[in-house]
Enzyme design. Structure first.
Site, PDB file in Angstrom:
ATOM      1  N   ARG A  92      -0.632  44.021 -60.965  1.00 34.39           N
ATOM      2  CA  ARG A  92      -1.224  42.644 -60.865  1.00 34.39           C
ATOM      3  C   ARG A  92      -0.903  41.968 -62.047  1.00 34.39           C
ATOM      4  O   ARG A  92      -0.508  40.863 -62.050  1.00 34.39           O
ATOM      5  CB  ARG A  92      -2.477  42.697 -60.250  1.00 34.39           C
ATOM      6  N   ASN A 137      -5.408  43.013 -55.127  1.00 30.25           N
ATOM      7  CA  ASN A 137      -5.466  44.500 -54.460  1.00 30.25           C
ATOM      8  C   ASN A 137      -6.068  44.194 -53.131  1.00 30.25           C
ATOM      9  O   ASN A 137      -7.026  43.374 -52.935  1.00 30.25           O
ATOM     10  CB  ASN A 137      -5.993  45.480 -55.315  1.00 30.25           C
TER      11      ASN A 137
END
EC number: 6.2.-.-
Length: 843
Positions: A99, A117
């Site tokens: 990320r 996620n």
């Protein structure tokens, strides 16, 4: 949108993935991430900056233009030329800085959107100029973080929504997972530098970590991967850690295990007799300092690591090592040794490039390498190799000591915290009970271990690693499958057990569980299988186990199946299917499979282990095998190789005379009983095991008559054969109308003749290895003549033998075969679950 701000690179400095530079922006030096550039800049280069990132190399004229107010990278683009795209990424993309990587790539390209996620992996939505979106998609696929392993990227176009900025969102609902967190990986160079830097706020912090290193799999309690779904959930970040966690330019940006001395786990040392608290626990640096003093005094310290406790002592102190061996009931099985650095490793073992690459990689396995400088004699008695590893946690580095610390040792025994045969201990209270009597002190911490995970073991052979035990650093990375598999759980085997789950085109193998002869290990199998299913979202609709009716793993599968079907897979078929699957062979393909090991239940009820199969996933035909000899007394002949030697002598028609070392090693009373068993077949079962033939030859040459751990005799025999070149091979007669039979009788007679002629044991060992390699090539050639197949798959524990594997691979290659050998999974029973899955899918 992005307003270009130019700056001149003044200096390259260490940082996030080594991609940071000092850039002068109008007289002010700024720390800037340069990871988005296609190539590293050099001092004096001009770069275009955006939100703390260098996004493009520019020349001085472009820099002047930018200063004059020209806005670069798409400012003023009409709204109807903006696009929004959604990317769904699967694989090992959680816990690896994915990320933060997406955030950096998107903001560098002036894209707006979000990343989160999910149960399936990572979902990204980005909006902006089409050319910038194209660049983003390319970087997403080709430039992921080093610990990531992308399986798939699905791209779609969605409606543009406008907005500004790019955000990392909280994870989506757990749902049905289809991804795994990264395996645990060793401390990175940046964190090790901070650990040693007195000016750094994490100086001497035993739990230093970042997005590129540290605990992952062993602390994950659920997916999606966030701090709340790890065992770090109970540690609230301090303000300083929170700032780093939220700073896109920091390498701890969204690093879930982030902590520091103010807010993270802390060390504790418990001392006392049998785990009873004779003194109040010590904490922090005092605990560490006292533990180091105890090690220097020759004491045994239980050290809590990533995936469980280790038992540690000074590997140069014979009294300490011998005491640990006796307390652990280890027999003669070698201990793993952790050395302070690569320089020490080079002194104590003969290392080539392959060994050094494995030792220093992010996985930090135990690497088997030939001994050089002696350590304590009890570290690896009678074994030609050392099992070496380097420190892979900050605590390990601190145990060896930093600059200014008093010396302790440069080599520590670091063996699993358990009695031999039991699973590794992970729970603190359990450690006090189960390691009482083994350890003199417990150096532990308050970060719970959720998943037990032993150290991995490997060795390089012929330029590629051969895994011996797959665990920390590798498990539970998925293995791509060449065929579709319905939701299935494979129970594995009884020795070196590892289970697996699979669905679709991926299988997930557990870390090493252990040998199933201990009730705790059987219980551990159940816990590991359940956790693996939870993390992957696989809901097994059927199970598969070994065809051996008395395997505990098979009984476990039958007992836990409920109303689900249980498929039984023949042991050696599974060995070869695992190698085929690892190399991506398709559903209709076949190979010549050479499955050599110690024990496996044959379709005729005999103990197999010297098999050549014509093999696909659906079926396996026995093309050839080693000739049967009696295995008298079962485990008695496994633990006392002289019994196998005498069985082979009787089969070869060689009289039992005391000038043969194996005969001399067998007490007269036992000889009489054994002779009766061999004459009457009482308490005997026929075996074609190549592993037992290795045992027999090891005893015949006097190398090892009894063993205390699996394959000990074969390991010693291999050590004798190293560095001995030979052009000879012993004769073996191959005949039979059905499956061909390679009768070992003439080989045994030739070995005895050499011994009586005074040929050194090392030469006999080398000729024996050459004979087995020649046998493999000969039988493969005959199978090719009959079937037309030209691919040979080598599987089974005997192929852990580097001398044999390299010789057999060379002969087969020279004769035009394509050779498949295990590289991702162990050739021993630790990799058999993959083969079970594929056999069940083809049934």
């Amino acid at each position: 949108m992005c307003l270009g701000i130019p700056g001149q690179v003044v200096e390259l400095v260490p940082g996030y993935e080594g991609q940071v530079a000092l850039v002068d922006v109008e007289g002010v030096a700024r720390r800037v991430n340069v990871g988005m550039l296609d190539a590293p800049p050099a001092p004096g280069d001009w770069v275009l900056l955006h939100m703390g990132f260098a996004v493009e190399l520019i020349d001085a004229a472009q820099a002047r233009t930018a200063r004059d107010g020209l806005e670069l990278m798409g400012r003023g683009r009409p709204a109807d030329q903006r696009e929004r795209r959604r990317y769904e990424v699967t694989g090992v993309v959680q816990g690896v800085g994915f990320r933060p990587f997406v955030y950096a790539a998107a903001t560098a390209l002036a894209l707006t959107g979000r990343v989160a996620n999910t149960a399936a992996g990572v979902a990204v939505e980005v909006e902006g100029a089409p050319d910038a979106l194209d660049t983003f998609g390319r970087r997403l696929r080709t430039e992921p973080p080093p610990l990531a392993a992308i399986e798939s990227v699905t791209e779609s176009t969605v409606d543009a929504v406008g907005g500004t900025g790019f955000t990392i969102e909280e994870s989506g609902p757990a749902g049905r997972s289809r991804t795994l967190a990264s395996p645990d990986v060793a401390t990175c160079a940046d964190c090790r530098a901070e650990l040693r830097d007195p000016a750094d706020r994490r100086h001497r912090h035993p739990f230093i970590t970042c997005v590129n290193c540290g605990p992952r799999y062993t602390i994950v309690t659920a997916l999606p991967y966030d701090r709340a779904t790890t065992t770090m959930a109970g540690f609230e970040m301090c303000a300083a850690c929170r700032r780093e966690y939220e700073d896109p330019a920091d390498r701890r940006f969204h690093a879930q295990p982030i902590a520091c001395p103010d807010c993270g786990p802390r060390l504790e040392l418990v001392t006392g007799d049998a785990g009873r608290h004779a003194w109040p626990p010590l904490h922090g640096d005092t605990a560490l300092r006292t533990a180091r003093e105890l090690l220097a005094q020759g004491r045994i310290v239980a050290v809590k690591g990533l995936g469980g406790y280790h038992l540690a002592c000074d590997a140069r102190n014979e009294s300490a090592v011998a005491t640990l061996r006796a307390r652990k009931r280890r027999g003669g099985k070698p201990f793993a040794v952790m050395v302070a650095d690569l320089a020490v490793a080079r002194r104590v073992a003969a290392l080539g490039p392959g060994e050094e690459e494995l030792l220093t990689g992010a996985q930090r396995p135990i690497v088997l390498a030939p001994k050089r400088e002696p350590l304590a004699a009890s570290v690896a008695p009678g074994n030609p190799d050392l099992g070496l590893l380097l420190p892979y946690t900050p605590l390990h580095d601190l145990l060896f000591g930093l600059d200014g610390d008093p010396p302790v040792t440069d080599s520590l025994v670091m063996t699993s915290g358990n009695l031999s045969g039991e699973p590794i201990v992970t729970d603190d209270a359990d450690a006090l009970r189960r390691l009482a009597g083994l350890a003199d002190a417990w150096l532990r911490h308050d970060r719970p271990i959720h998943v037990p995970c032993d150290d991995s073991v490997t060795r390089p052979v012929g330029g590629a690693p051969v895994p011996v035990r797959r665990a920390r650093g590798y498990a539970p990375l998925p293995v791509a499958l060449p065929v579709e598999v319905p939701p299935t759980l494979a129970a594995g085997a009884d020795l070196k057990n590892a289970c697996a789950v699979a669905e679709g085109r991926y299988a997930w193998l557990s870390p090493h569980v252990g040998d199933m002869d201990d009730l705790r290990t059987q219980e551990a199998l159940g816990a590991v299988a359940a956790h693996l299913a939870d993390l992957t979202g696989v809901r097994p609709e059927r199970l598969v186990a070994d065809a051996h009716p008395d395997y505990r793993s098979t009984r476990w599968a039958l007992g836990h199946a409920g109303d689900r079907p249980v498929h039984l897979a023949q042991h050696h078929h599974a060995h070869i299917a695992a190698v085929m699957g690892e190399h991506g062979l398709g559903a209709g393909e076949q190979v010549i499979g050479v499955a050599f090991d110690g024990t496996g239940y044959g379709t005729d009820g005999a103990v197999w282990g010297g098999e050549v199969l014509v093999c696909g996933y659906k079926s396996a035909e026995r093309f050839a095998h080693l000739g049967y000899v009696p295995l008298a007394g079962g485990d008695a002949s496994v633990l006392r190789p002289y019994r196998m030697a005498l069985a082979h002598l009787r089969h070869a028609g060689v009289e039992w005379t005391d000038d043969i070392p194996a005969v001399a090693a067998c007490p007269q009373a036992e000889r009489d009983v054994l002779a009766h068993q061999l004459d009457t077949a009482f308490g005997s079962v026929p075996t074609s095991s190549m592993g037992r033939l290795f045992d027999a030859v090891a005893s015949l040459v006097g190398a090892r008559h009894t063993v205390e751990y699996e394959a000990e005799a074969a390991i010693v025999l291999e050590g004798l054969a190293r560095d001995r070149s030979t052009r000879r091979a012993y004769p073996m007669v191959i005949g039979g109308d059905g499956p061909l039979v390679a009768d070992p009788a003439e080989l045994v007679r030739a070995v005895v003749a050499d011994l009586r002629a005074g040929v050194p044991a090392a030469e006999v060992a080398a000729v024996f290895h050459a004979t087995v390699a020649e046998l493999i090539a000969d039988l493969a050639g005959r199978a090719r003549d009959r079937t037309g197949l030209r691919t040979v798959a080598l599987g089974g524990g005997v192929f852990q033998n580097a001398v044999l594997l390299q010789a057999a691979e060379g002969l087969l290659t020279d004769r035009g075969f394509t050779v498949l050998r295990p590289r991702l999974l162990p050739p021993n029973d630790g990799g058999i679950a993959l083969g079970q899955l594929l056999i069940a899918a083809a049934s």
